[in-house]
Every structure is written in structure tokens, then in C-alpha cells.
Scaffold this motif. Structure first.
Motif, PDB file in Angstrom:
ATOM      1  N   LYS A  57      38.178  21.490  15.842  1.00 56.16           N
ATOM      2  CA  LYS A  57      38.765  20.489  14.936  1.00 56.16           C
ATOM      3  C   LYS A  57      40.265  20.709  14.817  1.00 56.16           C
ATOM      4  CE  LYS A  57      39.012  17.189  11.973  1.00 56.16           C
ATOM      5  NZ  LYS A  57      38.848  15.787  12.398  1.00 56.16           N
ATOM      6  N   LEU A  58      40.693  21.985  14.681  1.00 57.40           N
ATOM      7  CA  LEU A  58      42.120  22.269  14.555  1.00 57.40           C
ATOM      8  C   LEU A  58      42.866  21.877  15.832  1.00 57.40           C
ATOM      9  CD1 LEU A  58      42.083  25.722  12.713  1.00 57.40           C
ATOM     10  CD2 LEU A  58      42.509  23.459  11.762  1.00 57.40           C
ATOM     11  N   THR A  59      42.208  22.081  16.993  1.00 54.33           N
ATOM     12  CA  THR A  59      42.810  21.653  18.255  1.00 54.33           C
ATOM     13  C   THR A  59      42.999  20.150  18.274  1.00 54.33           C
ATOM     14  OG1 THR A  59      41.800  23.535  19.402  1.00 54.33           O
ATOM     15  CG2 THR A  59      42.556  21.685  20.752  1.00 54.33           C
ATOM     16  N   GLU A  60      41.960  19.451  17.810  1.00 51.78           N
ATOM     17  CA  GLU A  60      42.042  17.977  17.770  1.00 51.78           C
ATOM     18  C   GLU A  60      43.157  17.537  16.829  1.00 51.78           C
ATOM     19  OE1 GLU A  60      41.134  14.113  15.891  1.00 51.78           O
ATOM     20  OE2 GLU A  60      40.625  16.017  14.977  1.00 51.78           O
ATOM     21  N   LEU A  61      43.291  18.204  15.651  1.00 50.76           N
ATOM     22  CA  LEU A  61      44.359  17.861  14.716  1.00 50.76           C
ATOM     23  C   LEU A  61      45.733  18.160  15.320  1.00 50.76           C
ATOM     24  CD1 LEU A  61      42.884  19.225  11.353  1.00 50.76           C
ATOM     25  CD2 LEU A  61      42.916  16.878  12.170  1.00 50.76           C
ATOM     26  N   ALA A  62      45.846  19.313  15.999  1.00 55.60           N
ATOM     27  CA  ALA A  62      47.122  19.685  16.598  1.00 55.60           C
ATOM     28  C   ALA A  62      47.520  18.691  17.692  1.00 55.60           C
ATOM     29  CB  ALA A  62      47.035  21.106  17.157  1.00 55.60           C
ATOM     30  N   GLN A  63      46.533  18.211  18.450  1.00 58.79           N
ATOM     31  CA  GLN A  63      46.823  17.244  19.503  1.00 58.79           C
ATOM     32  C   GLN A  63      47.374  15.950  18.926  1.00 58.79           C
ATOM     33  OE1 GLN A  63      43.104  16.987  21.596  1.00 58.79           O
ATOM     34  NE2 GLN A  63      43.516  18.783  22.860  1.00 58.79           N
ATOM     35  N   THR A  64      46.768  15.486  17.810  1.00 59.53           N
ATOM     36  CA  THR A  64      47.257  14.250  17.209  1.00 59.53           C
ATOM     37  C   THR A  64      48.654  14.441  16.643  1.00 59.53           C
ATOM     38  OG1 THR A  64      46.164  14.808  15.118  1.00 59.53           O
ATOM     39  CG2 THR A  64      44.942  13.451  16.674  1.00 59.53           C
ATOM     40  N   VAL A  65      48.921  15.616  16.049  1.00 56.73           N
ATOM     41  CA  VAL A  65      50.276  15.889  15.545  1.00 56.73           C
ATOM     42  C   VAL A  65      51.273  15.880  16.699  1.00 56.73           C
ATOM     43  CG1 VAL A  65      51.746  17.645  14.476  1.00 56.73           C
ATOM     44  CG2 VAL A  65      49.491  17.159  13.518  1.00 56.73           C
ATOM     45  N   LYS A  66      50.877  16.502  17.799  1.00 50.87           N
ATOM     46  CA  LYS A  66      51.757  16.542  18.966  1.00 50.87           C
ATOM     47  C   LYS A  66      51.970  15.138  19.523  1.00 50.87           C
ATOM     48  CE  LYS A  66      52.319  18.693  23.488  1.00 50.87           C
ATOM     49  NZ  LYS A  66      51.705  19.557  24.501  1.00 50.87           N
ATOM     50  N   LEU A  67      50.893  14.348  19.608  1.00 53.38           N
ATOM     51  CA  LEU A  67      51.010  12.970  20.087  1.00 53.38           C
ATOM     52  C   LEU A  67      51.941  12.169  19.186  1.00 53.38           C
ATOM     53  CD1 LEU A  67      47.360  12.077  21.130  1.00 53.38           C
ATOM     54  CD2 LEU A  67      49.345  12.246  22.618  1.00 53.38           C
ATOM     55  N   ARG A  68      51.817  12.382  17.852  1.00 49.69           N
ATOM     56  CA  ARG A  68      52.680  11.634  16.923  1.00 49.69           C
ATOM     57  C   ARG A  68      54.130  12.030  17.120  1.00 49.69           C
ATOM     58  NH1 ARG A  68      55.620   8.907  14.648  1.00 49.69           N
ATOM     59  NH2 ARG A  68      55.489   8.022  12.546  1.00 49.69           N
TER      60      ARG A  68
END
Length: 592
Positions: free
Chosen positions: A118-129
Motif C-alpha cells: 500500500k505504501l508503495t502504491e501511495l508513493a507511486q501516486t505521489v511521484k506521479l503527481r
């Protein structure tokens, strides 16, 4: 005759002392077991609290990530980053707390993996943003993957909580049963002590030395009982209902904030320390226990001399006379302030969580309204003056061609060309924005039909560039949105026809492959190719590898491809080398 009587007394004393020692040992063991059970209960409560705190922290991380996703403001990352740091400590704490339970330990490791995912998924979205903007990150958030991960985490935590709750109920029942046994043995010990004291007093008159020895042994036994209670941080009392006098142990006095050592205390001294709001309830429980001939149990607050508050839990049992009237109460109590404070924190977290979610949801809605307003402004307010400039420049070329010199005509032509480029850019931006906001209804679509529509739309460009497009039909079916998929394929074919060397006719090949439950559609060209270090950049908005003079375009075409495929739950990629052409691919779920 006197000697025989003395021997009988000695034998009686020996039997009584043996019974007292045996009862003391039993009492001591029961107390140790009671302490152990209480520690297990507290341990289980700590596991439950840590599980709730872990889930709450993960929700904070998700909420902070969403706030940053919508607003793009770094201040929203602070709760997200704090939650990420905190949750690792909480997982380590859970590992330590469940070290005595192999099954729960395995569940903690599984939970750790799920949270890491889940944290990886959250980090990916932050990076994408941060790197690609709101629309790219929002597409990931709107997919089911993040929700499924979070649902699995909730289910894992709920399973662990159910197991710990069952353990808590079992251990609490065991503690209560052990407490009743301890109270019984204490009562027996008290009765034996009284009998021994009377016997020692009688023997004192016969043999002073022998009496002193027995008194010392009694003192040691009482110290052992007190030591066992102090080891468990428990106080005990013996309340004479007829005289209202109370015997307290030292730890009982410490809990109530009294100076230890006073020999006889009263019921009033106890009542003065009980919180005024709790005293009526506790006294009602005492009366109900007397009336119903039941054991006494209550949790209440104690106000110490420094005005500090302590929570205690108390268990008591009545001793009755021959006519079944209660004459005294013997019991134990322990300080549960820390547990109550923890429970209050959990309640406060639950109460504030809904408010925080509501506030951040409102912020997201406001951000969405601002984005819609921006899209409206681009669509209407920006295009109106652009069309006016383009129209006036074209009118100059048509109506004043004879008056303008070559330089004036060139300037007017540049205005028309630049206005057209800006119009194309606005159209692409609106298309990209619509892909982010529109509700796509996915269904099974025949890729052969989609390719036919795209080829029809590109007839003029194909004829102009003399491109040859080889489609390996029939193509399979995929789950997609028809208009969006036509736009994606049109952009890929346009890209393949545009980026070729001068004098080279575009050669394009289209085919499909089946990969499990997915369909991968390939578009291969004989263009100029893309260096490996630039292959990820080309799918970003406004990313151009060449100048406008060399290869025209807005730099949004491939970004629209990425956004459209993301919205349809697929993925996109490219394989290319400089000077050797490129192979773009899109992957969608396979249609039955």
C-alpha cells in the motif's frame, strides 16, 4: 496432666501453622497466576490498541497522499510522511507484541507485506503527481488496485482483532476465576491468622518464648502475602462493616495517595478519595452485592491529594455470620489509569477521524471545481481572442494581398500558423483534460473495427505521407471505451507517420498478441527511433525531443495515449533504438 495438655496445645499449634503455611503457598501461587493473567490481559489490550493505531496511521497516510494529489501543495505531504515513518515503528511493535503467538506473528508479517504494498502504491501516486501532474496520479487513485489493497489490510487487521478479542475474553475470564480463588484463600488465611493469634495469646501465658517465635512466623507469612500483592501492583483491604474500620496494604494506600503506615483507617477515608461523580455508583454496587449476595466489582476514579486522577478496578467478597449477614468485605484493587488513558485516546482518534476525512473531502471537491473552471476558461475565454487573431490575419492575406509586401505577408502567415498551432495545443489540452474527468463506460470491442475507424480518420494524412499501413487481421477483442481507444490508436499512427527521416515513406505494421487475460496491440514504424534514456519522458505532457521546425506537434499526443490507456485500466510502453524505428504497444484486458 498439665504436660499432656501442653503437648495437645503444641500439636494443635503445629497443625494450624502447617495449614497456614499451606494456605500461604496456595495464596502465593494463586496471586502469581493472577498477576500473570492480568499481564496477559494487558498484553492483549496492547495488541488491539496497536492494531487500531496502525490502521488509523495508514488512513492518515492515504489521506495526506490524496490531499497532495489534489492540491499539489507540499504541506499535505507532512502528515503522509509522518504516517509512513510512524507505521514502520508500529509494525515493529506488533512483531514484538505477537512474538509469543506464532500464528499472529505470521499474520503480522503478512500485514507488513500488505502495508508495504500500500505504501508503495501511495508513493507511486505521489511521484506521479510530482512528475506528471494531477491527472496521471488521479488515474492510479481511481483504479481498484489501491482500494483492494486497503480492503485486504482492513480484513487482515479485523481477523487479528477478532483473534485477540477472543484471547482477551478467555484471559479475562481466567483472571476473574483466579481472583475469586485468591480472595477465598485470602479469607481462609485471615481466619487462620485470627485463630493463630488467639492461640498464640493463650500460649503466651504458658510459654513466653514459644509465643514470640510463633508471632515471628506469623509476621513473615503476612509479609509474604503483602509481597505477592505488591509484586502484582495490587492493593488489598479488609473492611469491617460493623465498625467501619478498614485495613489497607501499603500499595492500596499508595494508589489512594495516602501516607503509608496508619494502622486503622475508616470507610470515610476511602469515600473521601473516590471521585464525587463515581461515589454514588460504587456505593450502589456495594449495596447491590450485599442484597444479592454476590461478589463486588467496580471501576471508578480516585482523586489524590495533588488533585491527580487515577482509575482503579476493585474486586471484593463478603464474609457473613451464622445468620448470613455480611460482617466484613475482603478484596483487592489495581491501578488501571494507563489502560483508561489509552482507551480515551482511541475514542478521540475515532471521533476526530471522521471530521478530518470530511474536511479533506471538502478540499478535494473545491480543487475539482477549480479544475473544471480552468477547463471552461481554456475552452471559451482563451479560444475566442485566438480565433479573432487568426481571422484578422487571414483577412489581411485575402483582402490586402496587393498592398502587403513580402515581409508583411510573411508576418501575417506566421500569425495564422502560430494561431493554428495554439488552437491545436488547446484542443489537445482539452482532450487530455476530458480523459481525466469523463466517466468511461468500458465494454467488449472488436479491435479490427477500431483500426478501421482510425484508418478512415487518417485517410488524408496517409495519402499525403504515402504511408503503407500493414494490419494483421483479424485482431482480437478487448475491454475498452470505443471513442477513447480510437483516439489512442489514431495518435499512435499519426506519431508513426510523423517521425521519419526526410524522403522516407512511413512503413507501419500493426498486430496483436495474447498475454494471459490481456491483449497487447503493437504499432511498429521505420522512423528515427528514440534513445533509451528518453523513452519514459515521451509519455509526459509537453515533452518534446525535437524542435517544432523539425517535427511539428504539441507534445501532448503520447500523453493522451498514456492517459487514455490508464483510464481504461491498461498500460503502454515502447521498444526503440535510435535510427532503427520504434515499436509502441498498448495492453488492455482481453474481451470474451
Amino acid at each position: 496432666m498439665k504436660r499432656s495438655h501442653s503437648q495437645q496445645i503444641t500439636i494443635g499449634l503445629g497443625l494450624a501453622l502447617a495449614l497456614l503455611v499451606a494456605n500461604t503457598v496456595v495464596s502465593y501461587r494463586n496471586t502469581l497466576k493472577l498477576i500473570s493473567n492480568q499481564r496477559l490481559v494487558t498484553h492483549t489490550q496492547q495488541v488491539l490498541i496497536e492494531l487500531e493505531a496502525t490502521l488509523s496511521t495508514l488512513k492518515d497516510a492515504e489521506t495526506g497522499q490524496r490531499g497532495y494529489l489534489i492540491t499539489g501543495e507540499k504541506r499535505y505531504l507532512q502528515p503522509y510522511e509522518s504516517a509512513v515513518d510512524k507505521i514502520n515503528r508500529q509494525i515493529n511493535s506488533l512483531k514484538q507484541l505477537t512474538a509469543d503467538n506464532p500464528n499472529q506473528q505470521q499474520r503480522v508479517f503478512a500485514l507488513e507485506n500488505a502495508i508495504a504494498l500500500k505504501l508503495t502504491e501511495l508513493a507511486q501516486t505521489v511521484k506521479l503527481r510530482r512528475e506528471k501532474g494531477f491527472d496521471a496520479a488521479q488515474q492510479v487513485v481511481q483504479s481498484d488496485r489501491g482500494k483492494q489493497i486497503m480492503d485486504n489490510i482492513r480484513a487482515d487487521i479485523a481477523d487479528m482483532e477478532n483473534i485477540e478479542t477472543q484471547l482477551l475474553q478467555q484471559r479475562t475470564q481466567e483472571s476473574q476465576a483466579k481472583l475469586q480463588e485468591t480472595l477465598l484463600t485470602f479469607s481462609i488465611a485471615a481466619a487462620i491468622n485470627l485463630a493463630l493469634l488467639a492461640l498464640v495469646y493463650y500460649l503466651f501465658r504458658l510459654n513466653h518464648r514459644q509465643s514470640k517465635q510463633e508471632e515471628e512466623r506469623l509476621r513473615q507469612n503476612n509479609e509474604q502475602l503483602t509481597l505477592a500483592l505488591d509484586a502484582g501492583k495490587m492493593g488489598s483491604w479488609d473492611w469491617n462493616l460493623q465498625t467501619n474500620e478498614v485495613l489497607w496494604t501499603i500499595y492500596h494506600e499508595i494508589i489512594f495517595g495516602y501516607e503509608p503506615g496508619k494502622p486503622n483507617r475508616s470507610y470515610k477515608e476511602w469515600a473521601d478519595r473516590v471521585h464525587p461523580e463515581d461515589l454514588p455508583k460504587v456505593e450502589a454496587l456495594v449495596q447491590a452485592s450485599v442484597k444479592n449476595q454476590q461478589d463486588f466489582h467496580a471501576e471508578y476514579r480516585v482523586v489524590c491529594s495533588d488533585n491527580s486522577l487515577h482509575w482503579v478496578t476493585a474486586f471484593g467478597r463478603f464474609q457473613r455470620d451464622a445468620e448470613n449477614r455480611p460482617i466484613r468485605m475482603v478484596g483487592v484493587l489495581s491501578d488501571i489509569t494507563e489502560r483508561k488513558q489509552t482507551e480515551a485516546k482511541i475514542i478521540q482518534l475515532n471521533e476526530t477521524l471522521e471530521q478530518r476525512v470530511l474536511e479533506r473531502t471538502t478540499q478535494l471537491e473545491e480543487a475539482n471545481e477549480e479544475l473544471q473552471a480552468f477547463a471552461y476558461s481554456v475552452s471559451h475565454d482563451l479560444r475566442a481572442p485566438l480565433r479573432a487573431m487568426q481571422g484578422f490575419a487571414e483577412a489581411l492575406l485575402e483582402d490586402y494581398e496587393d498592398i502587403l509586401d513580402e515581409l508583411g505577408k510573411e508576418y501575417a502567415t506566421r500569425i495564422v500558423t502560430s494561431a493554428q498551432r495554439l488552437e491545436n495545443l488547446i484542443q489537445d489540452l482539452l482532450a487530455y483534460s476530458r480523459l481525466s474527468r469523463s466517466d468511461l463506460q468500458l465494454k467488449v470491442i472488436d479491435l479490427t473495427t477500431i483500426m478501421s475507424e482510425a484508418m478512415t480518420q487518417l485517410e488524408a494524412e496517409i495519402e499525403q505521407t504515402q504511408a503503407q499501413v500493414n494490419i494483421q487481421s483479424p485482431l482480437p477483442k478487448a475491454i475498452a471505451h470505443r471513442a477513447t481507444l480510437v483516439q489512442v490508436i489514431t495518435n499512435l499512427l499519426t506519431n508513426a507517420m510523423k517521425f521519419v527521416d526526410d524522403g522516407v515513406s512511413p512503413q507501419i505494421k500493426v498486430w496483436a498478441e495474447i498475454h494471459g487475460e490481456c491483449v497487447r496491440l503493437w504499432v511498429e514504424d521505420n522512423g528515427i527511433g528514440i534513445a533509451r534514456e528518453h523513452q519514459k519522458r515521451i509519455f509526459r505532457v509537453f515533452e518534446r525531443l525535437h524542435g517544432m521546425e523539425t517535427y511539428p506537434g504539441t507534445g501532448i499526443g503520447l500523453a493522451i495515449v498514456r492517459k487514455g490507456i490508464d483510464r481504461m485500466g491498461g498500460c503502454v510502453g515502447v521498444e526503440s533504438q535510435l535510427g532503427q524505428g520504434s515499436r509502441f504497444w498498448i495492453e488492455l484486458r482481453r474481451g470474451e
